[in-house]
Design an enzyme around this catalytic site. Structure first.
Site, PDB file in Angstrom:
ATOM      1  N   GLY A 188      10.148  33.801  22.548  1.00 21.88           N
ATOM      2  CA  GLY A 188      10.125  34.794  23.427  1.00 21.88           C
ATOM      3  C   GLY A 188       8.728  35.281  24.002  1.00 21.88           C
TER       4      GLY A 188
ATOM      5  N   LYS B 208       0.888  36.820  32.556  1.00 22.55           N
ATOM      6  CA  LYS B 208       0.741  35.891  31.401  1.00 22.55           C
ATOM      7  C   LYS B 208      -0.514  35.844  31.022  1.00 22.55           C
ATOM      8  CE  LYS B 208       1.734  31.015  30.546  1.00 22.55           C
ATOM      9  NZ  LYS B 208       2.495  29.891  31.185  1.00 22.55           N
TER      10      LYS B 208
ATOM     11  N   GLY C 112      -1.909  35.703  22.178  1.00 20.90           N
ATOM     12  CA  GLY C 112      -1.563  36.472  23.209  1.00 20.90           C
ATOM     13  C   GLY C 112      -2.096  36.429  24.620  1.00 20.90           C
TER      14      GLY C 112
ATOM     15  N   ARG D 181       2.617  36.219  37.626  1.00 23.20           N
ATOM     16  CA  ARG D 181       3.925  35.325  38.169  1.00 23.20           C
ATOM     17  C   ARG D 181       4.960  36.213  38.684  1.00 23.20           C
ATOM     18  NH1 ARG D 181       5.312  31.014  33.335  1.00 23.20           N
ATOM     19  NH2 ARG D 181       5.996  32.930  32.435  1.00 23.20           N
TER      20      ARG D 181
ATOM     21  N   ARG E  51      15.818  32.439  30.692  1.00 27.40           N
ATOM     22  CA  ARG E  51      15.754  31.077  30.446  1.00 27.40           C
ATOM     23  C   ARG E  51      17.374  30.559  29.786  1.00 27.40           C
ATOM     24  NH1 ARG E  51       9.856  30.579  29.713  1.00 27.40           N
ATOM     25  NH2 ARG E  51       9.150  32.515  30.689  1.00 27.40           N
TER      26      ARG E  51
ATOM     27  N   ASP F 185      13.758  26.598  26.346  1.00 31.04           N
ATOM     28  CA  ASP F 185      13.116  27.957  26.498  1.00 31.04           C
ATOM     29  C   ASP F 185      12.046  27.805  27.829  1.00 31.04           C
ATOM     30  OD1 ASP F 185      11.708  26.365  24.646  1.00 31.04           O
ATOM     31  OD2 ASP F 185       9.932  27.726  24.936  1.00 31.04           O
ATOM     32  N   ASN F 186      12.083  26.750  28.274  1.00 30.05           N
ATOM     33  CA  ASN F 186      11.195  26.594  29.507  1.00 30.05           C
ATOM     34  C   ASN F 186      12.131  26.107  30.534  1.00 30.05           C
ATOM     35  OD1 ASN F 186       8.957  27.086  28.288  1.00 30.05           O
ATOM     36  ND2 ASN F 186       8.162  25.157  27.968  1.00 30.05           N
TER      37      ASN F 186
END
Ligand code: AMP
Ligand code: MG
Length: 495
Positions: free
Chosen positions: A89, A116, A129, A179, A186, A262-263
């Site tokens: 996540g 991000k 984080g 971004r 994804r 996940d990428n």
């Protein structure tokens, strides 16, 4: 920033709450707006005046929500290095909502804004984080580099820095990249619900993604189209986009480094720039990610990893009743699609009008010659266009030119079948062989300057990477091969 100028929507937030957590960001202390990408700004319908406003900095530093936006972090899962990793996540990313802007053709488009490095989320696991300035600059520049090359990618609107300490191998400082993409969904977003055996959510995500991002290419379920038809067409389009993205990456010597599911963007965008690298000296099995000791994500493995990841993705839809054999049939098209896209790019790069029987051998021979001498990927292609006037540039990239000269004999013979004259060929080749790519050492120069508060290198790089096919007078430095210190820079997952 004038709120009245902004049209903000929250389509992702309209999904069931199970898809995300609504939360507050943990903004950076005393932030500085380090850089703004003017192209991305314009795409969002914003001006430099907007970007200079205190409100813009508050938002982009994670200290204020987007007006009218719903801030959230999304859940997804994924396969990491070939192994099921379970729930992941947005561990340090926050979606702020979407701003109505325009696409490349000027058509109205909603652009999701995602920060991000904006603090912990329920998906942070052991992470803090945060993102460090170093990796944020790399992502900021790489996003622009890919856009300039014409390769699908998430974009980066701006870069914000702060003196907040971040603890990695050493103490670094925090930064946030904003971004921008139509969606950050994804492969792993689908895998999440498949693994949870939650077909209701899987279906909800499928409907959301198709209706918002694939409406042109995928039919709606109706009397003529069954759910299986819809799924197969959707999977087909994702296969096509992934295959062409892999051909794009190969054609510029780009190594992603962490091609976990996940990428992998469902939209076929390059996403999650971590230990990526554009190759300097060509090594066919180049591994840019220092942490990838097995070389799973080596440059020459990328096309097959793309397919492996697509298998994980397509398999999710078996839970919705899709026929595994038919899905397999779709996936078997991948190789042909990749090869077609790859050949198209390679013949253009070599200045050939069309692909002909025997060209695969010519192309493989070229790779072999480059590999054996670790010749510079970018400049070898670029200087190949000049051989009619001067072979010297190309030769200077090779310590030993014996194999190169043999190859050039075959190449010149092949050029005799070409219709276009030498001048046209050289011009067309320069339109597809960039002079500038984001070499590791250039990113490193930008980072070291930025760490001293000097954004001039980032600024110069953004200018050349915006138009990497044209020689920019005075910017010769940015086209050069790495100096000795810049050849073996180690890039790990630490970011
Ligand atoms: P990556 O392989 O870098 O795309 O990251 C894999 C997962 O780790 C994702 O879920 C990220 O959100 C999470 N992650 C990476 N770095 C951090 C961090 N510093 N804090 C929290 N989560 C992180
Ligand atoms: Mg990631």
């Amino acid at each position: 920033m004038k709120q009245s100028n902004l049209t903000v929507s929250n389509e992702f937030a309209a999904l069931s709450p199970a898809f995300y957590t609504r939360l507050k960001m943990q903004g950076l202390t005393d932030p500085t707006l380090l850089h703004v990408n003017p192209d991305v700004l314009a795409q969002l319908g914003l001006t430099m005046d907007d970007a200079r406003s205190p409100q813009f900095l508050s938002i982009m530093s994670g200290n204020a929500d987007l007006p009218g936006g719903i801030t959230l972090s999304a859940v997804y899962s994924g396969h990491q290095f070939g192994v099921w990793a379970g729930q992941l996540g947005d561990g340090r990313a926050h979606l702020l909502g979407a701003i109505r802007g325009t696409d490349v053709d000027g058509k109205p488009t909603d652009w999701e804004i995602q920060l991000k490095g904006s603090g912990k989320t329920p998906y942070s696991r052991m992470g803090d984080g945060r993102a460090v300035l170093r990796s944020s600059i790399r992502e900021y520049l790489a996003s622009a580099a890919m856009t300039g090359l014409g390769i699908p990618t998430t974009q980066a609107l701006c870069l914000v820095g702060s003196d907040d300490p971040v603890y990695r191998e050493t103490v670094e400082t925090a930064a946030i990249v904003a971004r921008v993409a139509p969606s950050f969904v994804r492969f792993g977003s689908f895998e999440h619900w498949y693994a949870a055996k939650d077909t209701t959510r899987l279906r909800e995500l499928l409907d959301y993604v198709i209706s918002h991002f694939f409406a042109q290419e995928v039919p709606r379920q109706d009397s003529e189209h069954t759910l299986n038809d819809v799924i197969e067409r959707f999977v087909d389009v994702v296969i096509e986009r992934t295959a062409t993205l892999m051909a794009d990456w190969q054609s510029v010597g780009f190594n992603h480094g962490v091609m976990n599911t996940d990428n992998m963007s469902v939209l076929g965008l390059t996403i999650d720039y971590g230990p990526f690298g554009f190759m300097d000296g060509f090594q066919i099995n180049h591994v840019c990610n220092h942490t990838d000791t097995q070389g799973r994500y080596a440059w020459n493995a990328q096309p097959s990893v793309g397919l492996w990841n697509l298998y994980r993705f397509a398999n999710c839809f078996v839970a919705l009743g899709a026929d595994p054999e038919r899905l397999k049939g779709r996936l078997e098209r991948y190789e042909g699609l990749f090869i077609a896209a790859y050949r198209q790019r390679m013949v253009a790069k070599l200045g050939l009008d069309v692909w002909k029987e025997g060209d695969d051998e010519l192309i493989d021979g070229w790779w072999r010659v480059l590999h054996e001498q670790s010749a510079d990927f970018t400049l070898s292609f670029r200087y190949l266009s000049q051989i009619d006037d001067d072979e010297g540039g190309l030769r200077s990239l090779f310590a030993d030119t014996t194999a190169l000269e043999q190859w050039l004999v075959t190449y010149r013979t092949r050029l005799q079948d070409n219709d276009s004259d030498a001048q046209t060929r050289a011009r067309l080749m320069d339109q597809v062989n960039p002079l500038y790519v984001l070499r590791n050492y250039l990113a490193q120069e930008a980072i070291e300057a930025a760490e001293k508060g000097d954004m001039s290198v980032t600024d110069a790089l953004l200018q050349v990477l915006h138009d990497p096919y044209t020689a920019h007078p005075g910017m010769e430095h940015y086209a050069q091969q790495p100096p000795a210190w810049g050849r073996e820079l180690e890039v790990s997952c630490s970011s």
